[in-house]
Design a protein around this motif. Structure first.
Motif, PDB file in Angstrom:
ATOM      1  N   ILE A 290       0.857  -1.321  -0.042  1.00 34.69           N
ATOM      2  CA  ILE A 290      -0.085  -0.091   0.156  1.00 34.69           C
ATOM      3  C   ILE A 290       0.906   1.079   0.174  1.00 34.69           C
ATOM      4  O   ILE A 290       2.005   1.303   0.540  1.00 34.69           O
ATOM      5  CB  ILE A 290      -1.001   0.009   1.176  1.00 34.69           C
ATOM      6  CG1 ILE A 290      -1.911   1.024   1.102  1.00 34.69           C
ATOM      7  CG2 ILE A 290      -0.256   0.278   2.342  1.00 34.69           C
ATOM      8  CD1 ILE A 290      -3.004   0.680  -0.026  1.00 34.69           C
ATOM      9  N   LYS A 291       0.579   2.171  -0.774  1.00 36.27           N
ATOM     10  CA  LYS A 291       1.079   3.558  -0.833  1.00 36.27           C
ATOM     11  C   LYS A 291       0.023   4.533  -0.835  1.00 36.27           C
ATOM     12  O   LYS A 291      -1.285   4.561  -0.932  1.00 36.27           O
ATOM     13  CB  LYS A 291       1.852   3.497  -2.170  1.00 36.27           C
ATOM     14  CG  LYS A 291       3.007   2.749  -2.330  1.00 36.27           C
ATOM     15  CD  LYS A 291       3.693   2.797  -3.757  1.00 36.27           C
ATOM     16  CE  LYS A 291       4.859   2.049  -3.887  1.00 36.27           C
ATOM     17  NZ  LYS A 291       5.025   0.701  -3.239  1.00 36.27           N
ATOM     18  N   GLY A 292       0.597   5.981  -0.399  1.00 32.52           N
ATOM     19  CA  GLY A 292      -0.347   6.929  -0.563  1.00 32.52           C
ATOM     20  C   GLY A 292      -0.533   7.734   0.559  1.00 32.52           C
ATOM     21  O   GLY A 292      -0.026   7.199   1.658  1.00 32.52           O
ATOM     22  N   LYS A 293      -1.395   8.649   0.749  1.00 30.91           N
ATOM     23  CA  LYS A 293      -1.646   9.289   2.123  1.00 30.91           C
ATOM     24  C   LYS A 293      -2.455   8.626   3.348  1.00 30.91           C
ATOM     25  O   LYS A 293      -2.451   8.784   4.241  1.00 30.91           O
ATOM     26  CB  LYS A 293      -2.701  10.544   1.407  1.00 30.91           C
ATOM     27  CG  LYS A 293      -1.747  11.595   0.583  1.00 30.91           C
ATOM     28  CD  LYS A 293      -2.725  12.817   0.471  1.00 30.91           C
ATOM     29  CE  LYS A 293      -2.118  13.607  -0.726  1.00 30.91           C
ATOM     30  NZ  LYS A 293      -1.103  14.657  -0.478  1.00 30.91           N
ATOM     31  N   ASN A 294      -3.138   7.240   2.672  1.00 31.86           N
ATOM     32  CA  ASN A 294      -3.752   6.486   3.778  1.00 31.86           C
ATOM     33  C   ASN A 294      -3.032   5.478   3.959  1.00 31.86           C
ATOM     34  O   ASN A 294      -3.198   4.393   4.935  1.00 31.86           O
ATOM     35  CB  ASN A 294      -5.096   6.226   3.087  1.00 31.86           C
ATOM     36  CG  ASN A 294      -6.111   7.185   2.829  1.00 31.86           C
ATOM     37  OD1 ASN A 294      -6.375   7.800   3.702  1.00 31.86           O
ATOM     38  ND2 ASN A 294      -6.482   7.228   1.671  1.00 31.86           N
ATOM     39  N   PHE A 295      -1.388   5.406   3.908  1.00 27.54           N
ATOM     40  CA  PHE A 295      -0.622   4.409   4.044  1.00 27.54           C
ATOM     41  C   PHE A 295      -0.657   4.192   5.527  1.00 27.54           C
ATOM     42  O   PHE A 295      -1.011   2.839   5.899  1.00 27.54           O
ATOM     43  CB  PHE A 295       0.792   5.020   3.671  1.00 27.54           C
ATOM     44  CG  PHE A 295       1.809   3.705   4.419  1.00 27.54           C
ATOM     45  CD1 PHE A 295       2.133   2.630   3.607  1.00 27.54           C
ATOM     46  CD2 PHE A 295       2.290   4.163   5.326  1.00 27.54           C
ATOM     47  CE1 PHE A 295       2.999   1.499   3.866  1.00 27.54           C
ATOM     48  CE2 PHE A 295       3.317   2.971   5.845  1.00 27.54           C
ATOM     49  CZ  PHE A 295       3.602   1.792   5.222  1.00 27.54           C
ATOM     50  N   PHE A 296      -0.528   4.919   6.589  1.00 25.99           N
ATOM     51  CA  PHE A 296      -0.285   4.713   7.868  1.00 25.99           C
ATOM     52  C   PHE A 296      -1.800   3.771   8.419  1.00 25.99           C
ATOM     53  O   PHE A 296      -1.793   2.841   9.087  1.00 25.99           O
ATOM     54  CB  PHE A 296      -0.130   5.871   8.901  1.00 25.99           C
ATOM     55  CG  PHE A 296       1.228   6.287   8.576  1.00 25.99           C
ATOM     56  CD1 PHE A 296       2.318   5.370   9.160  1.00 25.99           C
ATOM     57  CD2 PHE A 296       1.705   7.440   7.832  1.00 25.99           C
ATOM     58  CE1 PHE A 296       3.773   6.002   8.873  1.00 25.99           C
ATOM     59  CE2 PHE A 296       2.822   7.734   7.536  1.00 25.99           C
ATOM     60  CZ  PHE A 296       3.877   6.800   8.102  1.00 25.99           C
ATOM     61  N   GLU A 297      -2.766   4.414   8.049  1.00 30.65           N
ATOM     62  CA  GLU A 297      -4.227   4.011   8.587  1.00 30.65           C
ATOM     63  C   GLU A 297      -4.511   2.384   7.949  1.00 30.65           C
ATOM     64  O   GLU A 297      -4.876   1.543   8.380  1.00 30.65           O
ATOM     65  CB  GLU A 297      -5.248   4.742   8.090  1.00 30.65           C
ATOM     66  CG  GLU A 297      -6.726   4.335   8.053  1.00 30.65           C
ATOM     67  CD  GLU A 297      -7.638   5.295   7.382  1.00 30.65           C
ATOM     68  OE1 GLU A 297      -8.683   4.833   6.961  1.00 30.65           O
ATOM     69  OE2 GLU A 297      -7.299   6.426   6.809  1.00 30.65           O
ATOM     70  N   LEU A 298      -4.169   2.296   6.523  1.00 33.96           N
ATOM     71  CA  LEU A 298      -4.354   1.144   5.673  1.00 33.96           C
ATOM     72  C   LEU A 298      -3.453  -0.080   6.153  1.00 33.96           C
ATOM     73  O   LEU A 298      -3.793  -1.084   6.257  1.00 33.96           O
ATOM     74  CB  LEU A 298      -4.616   1.396   4.458  1.00 33.96           C
ATOM     75  CG  LEU A 298      -5.777   2.078   3.914  1.00 33.96           C
ATOM     76  CD1 LEU A 298      -5.700   2.379   2.608  1.00 33.96           C
ATOM     77  CD2 LEU A 298      -7.066   1.392   4.446  1.00 33.96           C
ATOM     78  N   HIS A 299      -2.248   0.559   6.218  1.00 36.78           N
ATOM     79  CA  HIS A 299      -0.896  -0.729   6.631  1.00 36.78           C
ATOM     80  C   HIS A 299      -1.569  -1.375   7.940  1.00 36.78           C
ATOM     81  O   HIS A 299      -1.402  -2.509   7.973  1.00 36.78           O
ATOM     82  CB  HIS A 299       0.121   0.329   6.806  1.00 36.78           C
ATOM     83  CG  HIS A 299       1.301  -0.728   7.054  1.00 36.78           C
ATOM     84  ND1 HIS A 299       1.949  -1.710   6.171  1.00 36.78           N
ATOM     85  CD2 HIS A 299       2.129  -0.945   8.241  1.00 36.78           C
ATOM     86  CE1 HIS A 299       2.961  -2.280   6.515  1.00 36.78           C
ATOM     87  NE2 HIS A 299       3.010  -1.905   7.880  1.00 36.78           N
ATOM     88  N   VAL A 300      -1.916  -0.723   8.933  1.00 38.37           N
ATOM     89  CA  VAL A 300      -2.207  -1.120  10.292  1.00 38.37           C
ATOM     90  C   VAL A 300      -3.580  -2.013  10.019  1.00 38.37           C
ATOM     91  O   VAL A 300      -3.777  -3.084  10.541  1.00 38.37           O
ATOM     92  CB  VAL A 300      -2.409   0.001  11.349  1.00 38.37           C
ATOM     93  CG1 VAL A 300      -3.067  -0.528  12.645  1.00 38.37           C
ATOM     94  CG2 VAL A 300      -1.194   0.446  11.698  1.00 38.37           C
ATOM     95  N   LYS A 301      -4.646  -1.445   9.555  1.00 40.21           N
ATOM     96  CA  LYS A 301      -5.751  -2.124   9.248  1.00 40.21           C
ATOM     97  C   LYS A 301      -5.591  -3.568   8.370  1.00 40.21           C
ATOM     98  O   LYS A 301      -6.277  -4.430   8.924  1.00 40.21           O
ATOM     99  CB  LYS A 301      -6.849  -1.261   8.397  1.00 40.21           C
ATOM    100  CG  LYS A 301      -8.200  -2.033   8.296  1.00 40.21           C
ATOM    101  CD  LYS A 301      -8.899  -1.927   9.842  1.00 40.21           C
ATOM    102  CE  LYS A 301     -10.396  -2.358   9.649  1.00 40.21           C
ATOM    103  NZ  LYS A 301     -10.823  -2.568  10.892  1.00 40.21           N
ATOM    104  N   PHE A 302      -4.731  -3.555   7.458  1.00 38.64           N
ATOM    105  CA  PHE A 302      -4.729  -4.665   6.643  1.00 38.64           C
ATOM    106  C   PHE A 302      -3.904  -5.660   7.515  1.00 38.64           C
ATOM    107  O   PHE A 302      -4.235  -6.967   7.411  1.00 38.64           O
ATOM    108  CB  PHE A 302      -3.732  -4.496   5.429  1.00 38.64           C
ATOM    109  CG  PHE A 302      -4.514  -3.560   4.369  1.00 38.64           C
ATOM    110  CD1 PHE A 302      -5.880  -3.169   4.352  1.00 38.64           C
ATOM    111  CD2 PHE A 302      -3.911  -2.757   3.553  1.00 38.64           C
ATOM    112  CE1 PHE A 302      -6.278  -2.382   3.325  1.00 38.64           C
ATOM    113  CE2 PHE A 302      -4.271  -2.161   2.633  1.00 38.64           C
ATOM    114  CZ  PHE A 302      -5.811  -1.944   2.419  1.00 38.64           C
ATOM    115  N   GLU A 303      -2.840  -5.183   8.443  1.00 47.01           N
ATOM    116  CA  GLU A 303      -2.292  -6.357   9.278  1.00 47.01           C
ATOM    117  C   GLU A 303      -3.238  -6.955  10.361  1.00 47.01           C
ATOM    118  O   GLU A 303      -3.491  -7.977  10.654  1.00 47.01           O
ATOM    119  CB  GLU A 303      -1.289  -5.595  10.223  1.00 47.01           C
ATOM    120  CG  GLU A 303      -0.591  -6.679  11.034  1.00 47.01           C
ATOM    121  CD  GLU A 303       0.586  -5.970  11.777  1.00 47.01           C
ATOM    122  OE1 GLU A 303       1.429  -6.857  12.457  1.00 47.01           O
ATOM    123  OE2 GLU A 303       0.842  -4.603  11.530  1.00 47.01           O
TER     124      GLU A 303
END
Length: 157
Positions: free
Chosen positions: A41-54
């Motif tokens: 995942i890349k982009g402005k939502n990286f931090f939010e989505l990186h954690v959510k996907f984990e």
């Protein structure tokens, strides 16, 4: 009528094992998709989505184990090769997805596929008086419906 070691109709249990293996295959593909989304995942939502996907792949991993153990409880053998997963699964394989909206759309699509299989299993487990499988599917369905609702809210402009 032949019974399993837990007192269920053997023929109905064999049908449940077949469907649970299809669910297992789909969950394995979904799990691997989530790992790839987490990594890429890349982009402005990286931090939010990186954690959510984990969070999502950790949950999927637990469900995979529950499904495999239920198959064993019903005296079946869980599928366990990538070849089996790809042959029996219907979840779209997500490759090289780094865009946030494409990632969420893939997850919604995958969960929709999982729900379809789970609802079929729920019907079969109800007919077989298999409360263990029935309860598991009910829990999965309720959780995944809520996740789909939340991700669709995220996708709304």
């Amino acid at each position: 009528m032949t019974k399993t070691i837990i007192g269920l109709d053997k023929a109905k249990s064999e049908e449940l094992v077949k469907e649970l293996n299809i669910l297992l295959a789909n969950f394995q593909i979904h799990y691997q998709n989530l790992r790839g989304l987490h990594w890429n995942i890349k982009g402005k939502n990286f931090f939010e989505l990186h954690v959510k996907f984990e969070e999502l792949y950790t949950d999927a991993q637990l469900k995979i184990d529950l499904i495999a153990e239920r198959i064993l409880t019903l005296q079946g053998e869980p599928l366990h090769t990538f070849e089996d997963y790809l042959h029996n699964g219907n979840v779209t394989v997500g490759k090289s997805i780094s865009n946030d909206e494409q990632a969420i759309q893939l997850i919604v699509s995958s969960l929709t596929t999982l729900l379809s299989v789970e609802r079929e299993i729920l019907e079969l487990s109800d007919e077989a008086n298999d409360e263990g499988t029935n309860s598991m599917m009910s829990d999965f369905i309720a959780e995944q419906e809520k996740t789909i609702w939340m991700f669709n809210a995220w996708l709304t402009k």
